[in-house]
Motif scaffolding. Structure first.
Motif, short mmCIF file in Angstrom:
data_model
loop_
_atom_site.label_atom_id
_atom_site.label_comp_id
_atom_site.label_asym_id
_atom_site.label_seq_id
_atom_site.Cartn_x
_atom_site.Cartn_y
_atom_site.Cartn_z
N SER A 253 2.63 2.47 -2.56
CA SER A 253 3.95 2.23 -3.17
C SER A 253 4.47 3.44 -3.95
O SER A 253 5.67 3.51 -4.21
CB SER A 253 3.93 0.98 -4.04
OG SER A 253 2.96 1.11 -5.05
N SER A 254 3.60 4.39 -4.29
CA SER A 254 4.13 5.59 -4.95
C SER A 254 5.00 6.40 -4.00
O SER A 254 5.66 7.36 -4.38
CB SER A 254 3.00 6.45 -5.54
OG SER A 254 2.27 7.05 -4.51
N ASN A 255 5.01 6.00 -2.72
CA ASN A 255 5.88 6.66 -1.73
C ASN A 255 7.30 6.10 -1.74
O ASN A 255 8.17 6.64 -1.06
CB ASN A 255 5.31 6.47 -0.33
CG ASN A 255 4.13 7.38 -0.07
OD1 ASN A 255 4.25 8.58 -0.13
ND2 ASN A 255 2.99 6.80 0.17
N GLY B 123 -0.16 10.48 2.56
CA GLY B 123 -0.39 9.88 1.24
C GLY B 123 -0.08 8.39 1.19
O GLY B 123 -0.04 7.81 0.12
N LEU C 41 -9.99 4.69 -2.92
CA LEU C 41 -9.60 3.49 -2.15
C LEU C 41 -10.51 2.30 -2.44
O LEU C 41 -11.71 2.46 -2.67
CB LEU C 41 -9.60 3.81 -0.66
CG LEU C 41 -8.65 4.95 -0.26
CD1 LEU C 41 -8.77 5.24 1.23
CD2 LEU C 41 -7.21 4.62 -0.61
N ARG C 42 -9.91 1.13 -2.44
CA ARG C 42 -10.62 -0.10 -2.76
C ARG C 42 -11.31 -0.65 -1.51
O ARG C 42 -10.69 -0.84 -0.46
CB ARG C 42 -9.65 -1.16 -3.32
CG ARG C 42 -9.45 -1.18 -4.81
CD ARG C 42 -9.03 0.10 -5.46
NE ARG C 42 -7.95 0.80 -4.81
CZ ARG C 42 -6.75 1.06 -5.35
NH1 ARG C 42 -6.50 0.66 -6.57
NH2 ARG C 42 -5.83 1.74 -4.71
N GLY D 221 -7.37 12.92 1.66
CA GLY D 221 -6.72 12.77 0.36
C GLY D 221 -7.58 13.28 -0.78
O GLY D 221 -8.79 13.47 -0.63
N GLY D 222 -6.94 13.49 -1.93
CA GLY D 222 -7.66 13.83 -3.17
C GLY D 222 -8.01 15.30 -3.32
O GLY D 222 -8.94 15.64 -4.05
N ASP E 66 0.84 -1.19 0.00
CA ASP E 66 0.00 0.00 0.00
C ASP E 66 0.88 1.25 0.00
O ASP E 66 1.88 1.30 0.71
CB ASP E 66 -0.89 0.00 1.25
CG ASP E 66 -1.59 1.30 1.42
OD1 ASP E 66 -2.44 1.62 0.57
OD2 ASP E 66 -1.27 2.03 2.38
N TYR F 274 -10.82 9.76 2.46
CA TYR F 274 -10.55 9.86 1.02
C TYR F 274 -11.93 9.89 0.38
O TYR F 274 -12.55 8.86 0.14
CB TYR F 274 -9.69 8.71 0.48
CG TYR F 274 -8.99 9.17 -0.78
CD1 TYR F 274 -7.62 9.38 -0.81
CD2 TYR F 274 -9.73 9.49 -1.91
CE1 TYR F 274 -7.00 9.86 -1.95
CE2 TYR F 274 -9.12 9.97 -3.04
CZ TYR F 274 -7.76 10.16 -3.06
OH TYR F 274 -7.14 10.65 -4.19
N TYR G 93 -1.15 14.60 6.65
CA TYR G 93 -1.51 13.68 5.57
C TYR G 93 -0.24 13.25 4.87
O TYR G 93 0.50 14.07 4.34
CB TYR G 93 -2.46 14.36 4.56
CG TYR G 93 -2.88 13.43 3.44
CD1 TYR G 93 -3.73 12.36 3.67
CD2 TYR G 93 -2.39 13.61 2.14
CE1 TYR G 93 -4.09 11.49 2.66
CE2 TYR G 93 -2.76 12.75 1.12
CZ TYR G 93 -3.61 11.69 1.39
OH TYR G 93 -3.97 10.83 0.38
N GLU H 29 -8.67 -2.16 1.09
CA GLU H 29 -8.20 -1.06 1.94
C GLU H 29 -9.26 -0.61 2.96
O GLU H 29 -9.01 -0.59 4.16
CB GLU H 29 -7.78 0.13 1.06
CG GLU H 29 -6.57 -0.18 0.19
CD GLU H 29 -6.37 0.80 -0.95
OE1 GLU H 29 -7.32 1.07 -1.71
OE2 GLU H 29 -5.25 1.33 -1.09
P1 FDP Z 1 -0.61 4.83 -3.71
O1 FDP Z 1 -1.34 5.47 -4.85
O2 FDP Z 1 0.76 5.38 -3.47
O3 FDP Z 1 -0.56 3.32 -3.78
O4 FDP Z 1 -4.59 3.45 -2.59
C1 FDP Z 1 -3.29 3.75 -2.79
C2 FDP Z 1 -2.78 4.99 -2.14
O5 FDP Z 1 -1.44 5.17 -2.36
C3 FDP Z 1 -3.03 5.00 -0.61
O6 FDP Z 1 -2.03 4.38 0.11
C4 FDP Z 1 -3.12 6.47 -0.28
O7 FDP Z 1 -3.96 6.73 0.83
C5 FDP Z 1 -3.67 7.09 -1.54
O8 FDP Z 1 -3.46 6.16 -2.60
C6 FDP Z 1 -2.98 8.37 -1.85
O9 FDP Z 1 -3.64 9.03 -2.87
P2 FDP Z 1 -3.30 10.55 -3.26
O10 FDP Z 1 -1.98 10.49 -3.99
O11 FDP Z 1 -4.42 10.95 -4.15
O12 FDP Z 1 -3.20 11.36 -2.01
#
Ligand code: FDP
Length: 287
Positions: free
Chosen positions: A91-93, A199, A228-229, A173-174, A89, A217, A197, A233
């Motif tokens: 992973s864009s981090n 992310g 979110l799924r 978020g968002g 979860d 979110y 926040y 999630e």
């Molecule tokens: P990510 O895209 O990095 O996988 O559902 C995935 C998620 O992260 C969550 O971990 C996080 O809460 C959300 O997306 C972050 O979304 P934003 O970039 O829109 O804030």
């Protein structure tokens, strides 16, 4: 193996893999050029952690179904409990070296099904410490996972029988695509609580359980169901927060009561202390 032993086995299996997943991230930071079923870019680490956990969890005797946020379809493994995972979860981090985690739901029911069927849920946070937040049998406990010799781990109880404290923080978020109503709600909350926040869902949830407050979110103008799924999630997080004495909602009812018709369906998600979640239901238009 009875259900209690099976849940323990699932928790131990994922906890044992956690140090390996954490240390394996540094070599797998490139995007692979593929997308997951929700249309999100996959990192090498997403694919790797998914394959690893899939192999481990589907080998447990008593797991009947396995579903992952990274797979199109449910894997049928026979009779037993159903397990959902979000292997990495947030992973864009990874490229920015912020938090990531693994989220697991254990459902007593055929997938897709409502969150009310959860019998346990937990997530792991790969941060300065590797921690596990586990809800089962009406209690939420947090453990620090420590690697001992070989592939062994020890779970050290860090916070026992967690009850969500009085509200202190919020994280929503968002924000680029919030509705006007949600902007108004956020403006109100921002005067009362401290904004935090990150992310990464696991990190943003973890602070709510420790400090009290509200996470959201919401639906977005460009995404009426939010991001979110539900099965991977929202449900596991709602189960943990509700077990800790908090609430969750999609603006109308507890997330755990939302009908699940598709494996990868999304839902607007709000969770935290009871009073703040009630305000979400009173002040925001119904989804
Ligand atoms: P990510 O895209 O990095 O996988 O559902 C995935 C998620 O992260 C969550 O971990 C996080 O809460 C959300 O997306 C972050 O979304 P934003 O970039 O829109 O804030």
């Amino acid at each position: 193996m009875n259900k209690t032993e099976l849940i323990d086995e699932i928790v131990d299996t994922v906890a044992e893999a956690a140090p390996h997943i954490s240390s394996g991230l540094k070599k797998r930071r490139e995007y692979v050029g593929e997308e997951n079923p929700s249309g999100e870019r996959q990192l090498e680490a997403d694919v790797w952690a998914n394959e690893l956990l899939q192999e481990l969890i589907t080998s447990i005797n008593g797991v009947g179904e396995f579903a992952s946020e990274e797979n199109d379809k449910i894997i049928d493994c026979g009779e037993g409990l159903s397990v959902t995972i979000d292997p990495l979860d947030g992973s864009s981090n990874i490229p920015t070296n912020n938090l990531v985690g693994t989220i697991v739901g254990v459902y007593d029911g055929e997938l897709p099904c409502k969150g009310e069927n959860l019998v346990a849920a937990f997530y792991i946070v790969y941060g300065p410490l590797t921690t596990l937040m586990l809800a089962k049998e009406g209690e939420v406990n947090e453990y620090v996972i420590e690697e001992t010799s070989g592939d062994q781990v020890e779970l050290h109880l860090a916070s026992e029988n967690i009850e969500i404290p009085e509200a202190y923080v919020y994280g929503f978020g968002g924000n680029k695509n919030w509705t006007e109503e949600f902007r108004k709600f956020e403006a109100e909350i921002s005067r009362e609580l401290k904004l935090r926040y990150g992310g990464a869902f696991v990190g943003d949830m973890n602070q709510i359980l420790h400090h009290g407050g509200v996470f959201a979110y919401p639906y977005r103008t460009d995404a009426p169901n939010g991001k979110l799924r539900l099965l991977f999630e929202c449900n596991p997080a709602a189960y943990i927060v509700e077990t800790a004495g908090g609430s969750s909602t999609n603006t109308e009812k507890s997330i755990l009561k939302v009908e699940a018709s598709e494996l990868h369906q999304r839902a607007p998600f709000f969770t935290g202390t009871e009073e703040l979640v009630s305000r979400v239901e009173e002040e925001l238009p119904k989804w």
